[in-house]
Design an enzyme around this catalytic site. Sequence first.
Site, PDB file in Angstrom:
ATOM      1  N   GLU A  35       0.136   5.169  -6.067  1.00 43.34           N
ATOM      2  CA  GLU A  35       0.219   6.622  -6.199  1.00 43.34           C
ATOM      3  C   GLU A  35       1.692   6.981  -6.357  1.00 43.34           C
ATOM      4  O   GLU A  35       2.526   6.546  -5.548  1.00 43.34           O
ATOM      5  CB  GLU A  35      -0.357   7.330  -4.969  1.00 43.34           C
ATOM      6  CG  GLU A  35      -0.306   8.846  -5.101  1.00 43.34           C
ATOM      7  CD  GLU A  35      -0.792   9.582  -3.866  1.00 43.34           C
ATOM      8  OE1 GLU A  35      -0.760  10.828  -3.885  1.00 43.34           O
ATOM      9  OE2 GLU A  35      -1.174   8.928  -2.880  1.00 43.34           O
ATOM     10  N   ARG A 262      -2.341  -5.756   4.514  1.00 40.20           N
ATOM     11  CA  ARG A 262      -1.099  -5.216   3.958  1.00 40.20           C
ATOM     12  C   ARG A 262       0.083  -5.950   4.560  1.00 40.20           C
ATOM     13  O   ARG A 262      -0.014  -6.547   5.644  1.00 40.20           O
ATOM     14  CB  ARG A 262      -1.004  -3.718   4.218  1.00 40.20           C
ATOM     15  CG  ARG A 262      -0.797  -3.326   5.669  1.00 40.20           C
ATOM     16  CD  ARG A 262      -0.888  -1.829   5.872  1.00 40.20           C
ATOM     17  NE  ARG A 262       0.023  -1.126   4.988  1.00 40.20           N
ATOM     18  CZ  ARG A 262      -0.030   0.187   4.762  1.00 40.20           C
ATOM     19  NH1 ARG A 262      -0.982   0.911   5.321  1.00 40.20           N
ATOM     20  NH2 ARG A 262       0.839   0.762   3.984  1.00 40.20           N
ATOM     21  N   LYS A 272       5.157   5.393   3.469  1.00 43.08           N
ATOM     22  CA  LYS A 272       5.957   6.194   2.535  1.00 43.08           C
ATOM     23  C   LYS A 272       6.317   7.547   3.147  1.00 43.08           C
ATOM     24  O   LYS A 272       7.390   8.083   2.874  1.00 43.08           O
ATOM     25  CB  LYS A 272       5.201   6.366   1.213  1.00 43.08           C
ATOM     26  CG  LYS A 272       5.314   5.172   0.294  1.00 43.08           C
ATOM     27  CD  LYS A 272       4.853   5.466  -1.110  1.00 43.08           C
ATOM     28  CE  LYS A 272       3.368   5.487  -1.248  1.00 43.08           C
ATOM     29  NZ  LYS A 272       2.929   5.603  -2.652  1.00 43.08           N
TER      30      LYS A 272
END
Length: 679
Positions: A35, A262, A272
């Site tokens: 994204e 992850r 983020k």
Amino acid sequence: MKEHTESLNFLEQIIEEDLAAGLSKDKLRFRFPPEPNGYLHIGHAASICLNFGLGEKYDAPVNLRFDDTNPAKEEQEYVDAIKNDVAWLGFKWAKECYSSDYFQELYDWAVQLIKEGKAYVDGQSSEAMAEQKGTPTTPGVDSPYRNTSVEDNLALFERMKNGEFEPGTYVLRAKIDMASPNMLMRDPILYRIVNKAHHRTGTDWCIYPMYDWAHGESDYIEEVSHSLCTLEFKPHRELYDWFLDQIYTGKTIRPKQREFARRNLSYTVMSKRKLLDLVNSKVVSGWDDPRMPTISGLRRRGYTPAAIRKFSDLAGIAKRDNVTDVSLLEFCIREDLNKTATRVMGVLDPVKLVLTNYPEGKSEILHLENNPEEPNSGTHEVPFSRELYIEREDFKEEGGSKFFRLSLGNEVRLKSAYIIKADSVVKDSEGNILEIHCTVDLDSKSGSGTEASMRKVKGTLHWVSIAHAITAEIREYDRLFLDEAPDAHEDRNFLEFLNPDSLKVIKNAYLEPYLAGAKVGDKFQFQRLGYFTLDKDSDPSNLVFNKTVGLRDTWAKVEQKENAPAPSAQKTVVVENTGTRNALTEIQKIAKKYTNLSGSKLEEAKADIQRLAEEVSLEELEPLFSTAAKKVGTRIGVVITLGVLLKNGQTRTESIDQFLASCLSDENQDLVNEAKAIS
């Protein structure tokens, strides 16, 4: 077949099983779907390397797709940065795609769901809908809008699309199962109203699809065979499949979602949102601050694509969440730069050294090897004169028996130059040393082949000629947080664990003049100090070098065995380990197992010994020359270490020659080969 299977990670095993079950190899297609709401970090690098690595392994296309469904947070700046990062890592995408490319198709499918009675427009507040969803142990309650007629839903959805309503007044929900044990299946939202211009579609749309709706359908449109997501999306898989069930025709491949852990890294944060907090609060200078775990930050600090790809490979692909120690990442960049970085000399904390018997006004040009790891790397010129700078810590008036640098009455060699002896010091009124006066053995020039040049000395120091030195700004970076997991404390804000000493700026370091020709991004090993890269803030009148990583890992934890404070009050203490005996001890540990290793493990062990050898002196190593013949591994480790010392300017001594002669006559061929390499 068993060995082949064991060499695969679990995702590769899934792909192999699908191929064995009849999936045609030419149907394989992968994607990396970020994204564009921030810069990519080292965790994203794991996904990049995974997806593009599978593409390379199976000769399959990999799309770069931007899941750009939230114009409130997404920007073209992030799109450009992501493309730059992926390309910099060395990967090429088959197609550049955007979820926004499919807005019309996604809308048409949503209309189809309404017509089939599988979606409805809900006019409740978000708080009311959340309350009606129930809990994991209690079923939800149907929305009062759930049974609105198809005609009314179509009309309301059309009006939403036309911009007739304010954000938050209506959403489109899928009609699935309000009693499902999976909370995500309890009539999830498909569309919401967002009155923001999109970075690609402008103001064409004022309703935007939710991620869960857009993601799987985008995979389907692009005919992605394996949609690989991180573990937090595992509960979403049921919803992913339900959405595909509604549109799947059987004419093209149906994507399969599978999840992997992850990448989490110690001493940093990987969210983020939290990285954006660091940027907005000015804790760091920007997304590419060299202390940030972003790919752009690592690149600016001096990390290489090869090191990051190697790190991703060594860290592996896991099924469960874990934390990878940042020291593994640092190890990878050390190994890479050790092979590629040009060796130069720079002094960060200078003290003046005067060679009293060297002619005043004289200078000469010496030659410094560019990289001892690369035989064809050549040399570069370095000027030498009567007055030099050395590191202040490299001199003590009274050094003692364990100090192997310069002290009064003792000798050392200046790197690629002469042997010197410290005679006296000049101090100011407060007792601070201003100058060190030395005599130089003018017959001892390194590489001259004279008997004097072969004399045995304790250590070798780096230096720069004062008359020829250039100045530069040095930025030394440390870990941004003092806590291994700064965002793992429920009762503490992650910003409380910031390291106040994460950046140290040295305004006037002195470097050899060769560095005046450096270009932004060029990488060097400042001998005995670490690896540095030229920063983008540089200009011809003000060079700025970022410290990428030291020659050794200098972090260690101080364990408090008694009266330890509560966990919230504990913090990691930075300890610098500079003792050469510690390096030699580590070499011995590695060497003991050396003869039991093979392949890549053997290569890694040798590289570890060579790296540690940079901190070992001949005085420390010499006692191991008498190691018993049966301890072959230790003897090989000593030979490898000795090879590094000789490459770094150590002169040959009688004891070295005797030791190598004994190795050359040994029965173990590996030991003989290592000895031949430096004989």
